[in-house]
Design a protein around this motif. Structure first.
Motif, PDB file in Angstrom:
ATOM      1  N   CYS A   8       0.840  -1.188   0.000  1.00 13.52           N
ATOM      2  CA  CYS A   8       0.000   0.000   0.000  1.00 13.52           C
ATOM      3  C   CYS A   8       0.881   1.246   0.000  1.00 13.52           C
ATOM      4  O   CYS A   8       1.821   1.361   0.782  1.00 13.52           O
ATOM      5  CB  CYS A   8      -0.911  -0.027   1.226  1.00 13.52           C
ATOM      6  SG  CYS A   8      -1.898   1.458   1.384  1.00 13.52           S
ATOM      7  N   CYS A  11      -0.213   3.427   3.552  1.00 15.02           N
ATOM      8  CA  CYS A  11       0.170   3.029   4.906  1.00 15.02           C
ATOM      9  C   CYS A  11       1.326   2.036   4.891  1.00 15.02           C
ATOM     10  O   CYS A  11       1.725   1.545   5.945  1.00 15.02           O
ATOM     11  CB  CYS A  11      -1.030   2.446   5.655  1.00 15.02           C
ATOM     12  SG  CYS A  11      -1.544   0.830   5.056  1.00 15.02           S
ATOM     13  N   CYS A  30      -6.283  -2.051  -0.031  1.00 13.98           N
ATOM     14  CA  CYS A  30      -5.510  -2.339   1.168  1.00 13.98           C
ATOM     15  C   CYS A  30      -6.430  -2.773   2.302  1.00 13.98           C
ATOM     16  O   CYS A  30      -7.417  -2.095   2.581  1.00 13.98           O
ATOM     17  CB  CYS A  30      -4.728  -1.088   1.569  1.00 13.98           C
ATOM     18  SG  CYS A  30      -3.915  -1.243   3.163  1.00 13.98           S
ATOM     19  N   SER A  32      -5.776  -2.714   5.380  1.00  6.61           N
ATOM     20  CA  SER A  32      -5.552  -1.910   6.576  1.00  6.61           C
ATOM     21  C   SER A  32      -6.267  -0.571   6.515  1.00  6.61           C
ATOM     22  O   SER A  32      -6.938  -0.167   7.448  1.00  6.61           O
ATOM     23  CB  SER A  32      -4.051  -1.685   6.785  1.00  6.61           C
ATOM     24  OG  SER A  32      -3.402  -2.916   7.007  1.00  6.61           O
ATOM     25  N   CYS A  33      -6.092   0.131   5.403  1.00  3.71           N
ATOM     26  CA  CYS A  33      -6.655   1.482   5.311  1.00  3.71           C
ATOM     27  C   CYS A  33      -7.644   1.625   4.165  1.00  3.71           C
ATOM     28  O   CYS A  33      -8.147   2.701   3.931  1.00  3.71           O
ATOM     29  CB  CYS A  33      -5.526   2.509   5.177  1.00  3.71           C
ATOM     30  SG  CYS A  33      -4.681   2.420   3.576  1.00  3.71           S
TER      31      CYS A  33
HETATM   32 ZN    ZN Z   1      -3.020   0.948   3.338  1.00  2.95          ZN
END
Ligand code: ZN
Length: 76
Positions: A8, A11, A30, A32-33
């Motif tokens: 990503c 992040c 992604c 995560s984000c």
């Molecule tokens: Zn990310």
């Protein structure tokens, strides 16, 4: 289906995705984000050069690894 790694850009998280080869260049989301600014990394699968028949990880011997002489690791 091949497994691809992506990183990503927002992040810096690295994640893996199973997807068709035609979709490798398509931006992955992604986990995560949830950003779509990700880049595919070079696959680890294609790193080894040849001799895949001897480098099989399923040679479950006595835990001696590849130093049994078949892979030539003592040649140096
Ligand atoms: Zn990310």
């Amino acid at each position: 289906m091949p497994l691809y790694e992506y990183r990503c850009n927002d992040c810096s998280a690295v994640f893996e995705l199973l997807r068709p080869m035609a979709d490798r260049e398509v931006a992955a989301v992604c986990p995560s984000c949830e950003s779509r600014a990700s880049m595919p990394l070079i696959s680890r699968v294609a790193v080894h050069a040849g001799s895949s028949s001897e480098a099989s990880p399923s040679t479950g011997g006595g835990g001696g690894g590849c130093c049994g002489g078949s892979c030539g690791c003592g040649a140096n």
